[in-house]
Design a protein around this motif. Sequence first.
Motif, PDB file in Angstrom:
ATOM      1  N   ASP A 186       0.826  -1.214   0.000  1.00 47.52           N
ATOM      2  CA  ASP A 186       0.000   0.000   0.000  1.00 47.52           C
ATOM      3  C   ASP A 186       0.860   1.264   0.000  1.00 47.52           C
ATOM      4  O   ASP A 186       0.740   2.121   0.865  1.00 47.52           O
ATOM      5  N   TRP A 187       1.765   1.354  -0.993  1.00 50.96           N
ATOM      6  CA  TRP A 187       2.635   2.532  -1.133  1.00 50.96           C
ATOM      7  C   TRP A 187       3.602   2.671   0.047  1.00 50.96           C
ATOM      8  O   TRP A 187       3.962   3.773   0.446  1.00 50.96           O
ATOM      9  N   ALA A 188       4.015   1.545   0.604  1.00 53.77           N
ATOM     10  CA  ALA A 188       4.995   1.505   1.696  1.00 53.77           C
ATOM     11  C   ALA A 188       4.426   1.999   3.021  1.00 53.77           C
ATOM     12  O   ALA A 188       5.164   2.469   3.888  1.00 53.77           O
ATOM     13  N   TYR A 189       3.102   1.852   3.199  1.00 54.09           N
ATOM     14  CA  TYR A 189       2.465   2.227   4.459  1.00 54.09           C
ATOM     15  C   TYR A 189       2.138   1.030   5.342  1.00 54.09           C
ATOM     16  O   TYR A 189       2.039   1.171   6.564  1.00 54.09           O
ATOM     17  N   THR A 190       1.933  -0.140   4.761  1.00 53.27           N
ATOM     18  CA  THR A 190       1.510  -1.322   5.512  1.00 53.27           C
ATOM     19  C   THR A 190       2.634  -2.347   5.512  1.00 53.27           C
ATOM     20  O   THR A 190       3.081  -2.774   4.448  1.00 53.27           O
ATOM     21  N   PRO A 191       3.107  -2.788   6.677  1.00 50.97           N
ATOM     22  CA  PRO A 191       4.237  -3.715   6.695  1.00 50.97           C
ATOM     23  C   PRO A 191       3.930  -5.054   6.031  1.00 50.97           C
ATOM     24  O   PRO A 191       2.831  -5.605   6.168  1.00 50.97           O
ATOM     25  N   VAL A 192       4.914  -5.564   5.316  1.00 49.61           N
ATOM     26  CA  VAL A 192       4.903  -6.966   4.899  1.00 49.61           C
ATOM     27  C   VAL A 192       5.056  -7.803   6.161  1.00 49.61           C
ATOM     28  O   VAL A 192       5.827  -7.448   7.069  1.00 49.61           O
ATOM     29  N   PRO A 193       4.336  -8.914   6.284  1.00 47.37           N
ATOM     30  CA  PRO A 193       4.404  -9.699   7.526  1.00 47.37           C
ATOM     31  C   PRO A 193       5.825 -10.081   7.913  1.00 47.37           C
ATOM     32  O   PRO A 193       6.673 -10.384   7.068  1.00 47.37           O
ATOM     33  N   ALA A 194       6.067 -10.072   9.229  1.00 46.18           N
ATOM     34  CA  ALA A 194       7.403 -10.359   9.746  1.00 46.18           C
ATOM     35  C   ALA A 194       7.885 -11.744   9.342  1.00 46.18           C
ATOM     36  O   ALA A 194       9.066 -11.933   9.030  1.00 46.18           O
ATOM     37  N   ASP A 195       6.987 -12.740   9.345  1.00 43.27           N
ATOM     38  CA  ASP A 195       7.437 -14.087   9.016  1.00 43.27           C
ATOM     39  C   ASP A 195       7.872 -14.184   7.549  1.00 43.27           C
ATOM     40  O   ASP A 195       8.795 -14.936   7.224  1.00 43.27           O
ATOM     41  N   TRP A 196       7.236 -13.410   6.669  1.00 43.87           N
ATOM     42  CA  TRP A 196       7.661 -13.397   5.267  1.00 43.87           C
ATOM     43  C   TRP A 196       9.065 -12.804   5.163  1.00 43.87           C
ATOM     44  O   TRP A 196       9.932 -13.345   4.461  1.00 43.87           O
ATOM     45  N   CYS A 197       9.307 -11.700   5.848  1.00 37.01           N
ATOM     46  CA  CYS A 197      10.635 -11.074   5.814  1.00 37.01           C
ATOM     47  C   CYS A 197      11.702 -12.016   6.371  1.00 37.01           C
ATOM     48  O   CYS A 197      12.791 -12.148   5.802  1.00 37.01           O
TER      49      CYS A 197
END
Length: 370
Positions: A195-206
Motif C-alpha cells: 500500500d505505497w509503503a504504508y503497511t508492513p509486509v508480515p514479519a514471518d515473510w521477511c
Amino acid sequence: MDNTKLPRWRGFNLHQMFATSARWSELMPMDNNRVSEDDFRWARDWGFDFVRVPFSYLYFIGDGERRQYPEDRLAILDRVVELGAAYDLHVSLNMWRAPGHTNFGYPYNEPEHGTLWVPDEYGSQDLFVHFWEILAERYRGTPSKRLSFDIVNEPPATDLVPALADSDILAVYAAAVRAIRAKDPERLMLVEGLDWAYTPVPADWCAAHGVAQSLHGFAPLALSHHHCEYSPQGLDLTSNEPSWPMRLPAPPPEIEEPVRTLLQGRGVIGETHWDRDRLAASLQPWFDLAASGVGVHAGETGAHNKVPHDVVLPWLDDTLGLLTDHGIGYALWNLRGPFGVLDSGRADVAYEDWHGHQLDHEMLRILQKH
C-alpha cells in the motif's frame, strides 16, 4: 551483516536518476541525471551516514527490447557506489521506476506499458528480475555495510487495483530476492511496505526471505503533500492550510469505499485529529515489526515546500523523534529540492548560503537532532 538487522542509518534521498522525463526539472534540480559528489561530502560533514538513490530503469536501457544496458550508463551507478565508500555513506539503490511500474507524478511521469505485478505481454517481471541480476552480479563482493538493494518503490494499494492481491506483490518481491541471492548470496535487501509503503509486509515473510523492510513516513498526507504538484489525484481534497497538530476534514460524500478507508488511513480525510499520539498509532505496526527483529528503515519522509515552515518543523521533529525512539533510521526526501534542506524554494525560510546553495538550517538542525 545480518540479513534482517539494520543500523539506524540517517541521511537523504539523492533523486537525480529517479525519472527520465525532462518535465521534472520544472520542480526540482535534476542535474542531467547525475548525482553530485558535493551531496555526498555535505551529507557526511553534517554527520549523516546514508543515501538512498532511487533510479528509473529507463535511464539505463540501450535498446527497444529493454535488455541491453550500456556500460557507460551502468558506470554512473558504479560512481555512486564509489562515492558512498569514499565518504563513508551507506548507499541503498532503489528501482523507483521499474518495468510495468511507475509512481505518482503524472503528467511528469509517462505511464508504463503493462504491469509489473502480474504476468503481462511485455514480460515486465522478467525484465525487472533481469536488471536486478545484472546489478547483483556487478556489485558482488561489495560489502552489505556499504551497499543495499531496495527492490522497488511503493507498490500499489491492491484494494484499488481490480484483480490484484498482496500475494501478487509478494510473489514479485520473492522472484527478485531469489534472483539477486543466486548472484550475490550476501547482499542486503529491503522490500517496501504494501500500500505505497504504508503497511508492513508480515514479519514471518521477511524472516523467511532474509530481507529488511522500508516504510515511507508521510502521514498525514494532507500535511506532507499539501498542494504538491505531482501528488495523485484525490490527495488534495482540502484547501485547509496545514497545521500541526491538524484536524482533517470530513470525507466528501462522493468518496466511496475502498477509497474512503484508504484516504482516512493515510491522513487525507476523516474528521480525525492528528498529533504526535495519532502519528505514533499510525506507525505502531512498524514499531511492532522492528521489535520482532526485522530490520526497518524509513526510506522516505518529509514535507512539500507549500507546507508552512512553522508547520513542517514540529511535524518533522515528531516524526523523526518517534522513529528514533524505536531505533529506526530515515532518509529525507530529498536533499536538494522541494522537500529538502537545500534549494527547497520555500517562501517563508530565512535561508543561509551554503556554497552557492540555499540551506534551511533550522530543518537541518532537526535532522541532526535525530
